[in-house]
Design a protein around this motif. Structure first.
Motif, PDB file in Angstrom:
ATOM      1  N   SER A  12      19.360 -24.026  22.615  1.00 43.97           N
ATOM      2  CA  SER A  12      18.786 -24.634  21.413  1.00 43.97           C
ATOM      3  C   SER A  12      18.355 -26.049  21.753  1.00 43.97           C
ATOM      4  CB  SER A  12      19.792 -24.641  20.250  1.00 43.97           C
ATOM      5  OG  SER A  12      20.908 -25.448  20.559  1.00 43.97           O
ATOM      6  N   LYS A  54      16.744 -29.824  19.894  1.00 41.34           N
ATOM      7  CA  LYS A  54      16.228 -30.660  18.821  1.00 41.34           C
ATOM      8  C   LYS A  54      15.769 -31.980  19.437  1.00 41.34           C
ATOM      9  CE  LYS A  54      18.809 -28.843  14.878  1.00 41.34           C
ATOM     10  NZ  LYS A  54      19.725 -29.176  13.741  1.00 41.34           N
ATOM     11  N   SER A 109      12.512 -28.415  16.677  1.00 35.29           N
ATOM     12  CA  SER A 109      13.805 -27.792  16.432  1.00 35.29           C
ATOM     13  C   SER A 109      13.656 -26.312  16.760  1.00 35.29           C
ATOM     14  CB  SER A 109      14.242 -27.982  14.981  1.00 35.29           C
ATOM     15  OG  SER A 109      15.521 -27.408  14.765  1.00 35.29           O
ATOM     16  N   ALA A 110      14.288 -25.887  17.839  1.00 35.46           N
ATOM     17  CA  ALA A 110      14.052 -24.524  18.324  1.00 35.46           C
ATOM     18  C   ALA A 110      15.340 -23.907  18.835  1.00 35.46           C
ATOM     19  CB  ALA A 110      13.005 -24.539  19.426  1.00 35.46           C
ATOM     20  N   LYS A 111      15.355 -22.579  18.844  1.00 33.58           N
ATOM     21  CA  LYS A 111      16.476 -21.825  19.408  1.00 33.58           C
ATOM     22  C   LYS A 111      15.925 -20.678  20.241  1.00 33.58           C
ATOM     23  CE  LYS A 111      16.891 -19.015  15.198  1.00 33.58           C
ATOM     24  NZ  LYS A 111      17.779 -18.582  14.095  1.00 33.58           N
ATOM     25  N   TRP A 127      11.389 -18.806  22.425  1.00 37.22           N
ATOM     26  CA  TRP A 127      11.780 -19.984  21.664  1.00 37.22           C
ATOM     27  C   TRP A 127      11.228 -19.860  20.251  1.00 37.22           C
ATOM     28  CZ3 TRP A 127      15.448 -23.254  22.877  1.00 37.22           C
ATOM     29  CH2 TRP A 127      15.805 -23.392  24.215  1.00 37.22           C
ATOM     30  N   THR A 166      13.364 -23.199  14.261  1.00 36.60           N
ATOM     31  CA  THR A 166      14.455 -23.007  13.295  1.00 36.60           C
ATOM     32  C   THR A 166      14.014 -23.326  11.876  1.00 36.60           C
ATOM     33  OG1 THR A 166      15.237 -25.267  13.683  1.00 36.60           O
ATOM     34  CG2 THR A 166      16.217 -23.523  15.024  1.00 36.60           C
TER      35      THR A 166
END
Length: 230
Positions: free
Chosen positions: A159, A161, A175-177, A183, A186
């Motif tokens: 993850s 940010k 902001s990613a997961k 990817w 979020t």
């Protein structure tokens, strides 16, 4: 016939190495209960506690196990002085379970034939050797420690940010997961550009320090505080 002065097996149980040169004394200690290869799992204990470059220990061992011996001299006081071994330009001490195993000294460089001189506590000889690679005589703290700010493998990141300014004042602009190899944002579940996100992670994990400060000067601390409070 060429003979090998040092063998890999001599270093297998070494857990503490001290290098002394004109820059100071550097004590490198193997991490307790570390089951990795000999060249990994070490840290600097003196003059400061830092992880060291993974190549540092293996480089010392490779240097010593690959020496090309040219001539042999008796280890008397005249030769020790003439060959720069009293004291040595570089002194490397090896320990196992707090017991000194051996000491290796490196002397002056003979610029006429690009050789140097080496002595060891294991015998009463001085060896003229082809000039070894590396510059242990000039090594500084910055050459020994791992200057990466984050000891993190990019493949471990799941993850991310990224903020502009402090996170208590500004929302993240990324902001990613990681989900099933992709990817995902979020915020709205969009699939993001994998190459772009991976590139950002690599840039962050590749950041290296240019210097190590024992104490942060006040002007620099003021700039840091200003940045963090932005």
């Amino acid at each position: 016939e060429e003979k090998q002065l040092f063998h890999q097996s001599q270093f297998n149980n070494i857990d503490h190495i001290t290098v002394q040169n004109k820059s100071g004394t550097f004590q490198m200690v193997r991490n307790a209960d570390d089951s990795r290869e000999f060249s990994e799992g070490w840290h600097l204990s003196e003059p400061q506690d830092y992880p060291i470059k993974s190549s540092m220990i293996s480089g010392i061992v490779t240097l010593l196990t690959n020496l090309n011996l040219k001539k042999l001299y008796p280890k008397d006081q005249i030769n020790l002085t003439n060959f720069g071994l009293r004291p040595p330009l570089v002194n490397i001490s090896f320990f196992s379970s707090n017991k000194e195993v051996m000491v290796v000294g490196l002397g002056i460089v003979n610029t006429l034939d690009n050789t140097s001189y080496l002595s060891t506590s294991l015998n009463e000889f001085i060896y003229q050797i082809d000039l070894p690679s590396g510059n242990l005589d000039k090594a500084t703290l910055a050459d020994i420690v791992d200057s990466k700010i984050l000891s993190l493998d990019p493949a471990q990141v799941v993850s991310l940010k990224v903020y502009r300014g402090t996170k208590d004042k500004w929302p993240p602009f990324i902001s990613a997961k990681l989900v099933a190899g992709n990817w995902i944002s979020t915020e709205d579940e969009r699939i993001l550009d994998k190459l772009k996100i991976n590139s950002i992670i690599k840039k962050i994990t590749d950041i290296r320090g240019l210097a190590i400060l024992d104490k942060i000067p006040l002007p620099l601390q003021s700039k840091i505080n200003h940045y963090l409070n932005y």
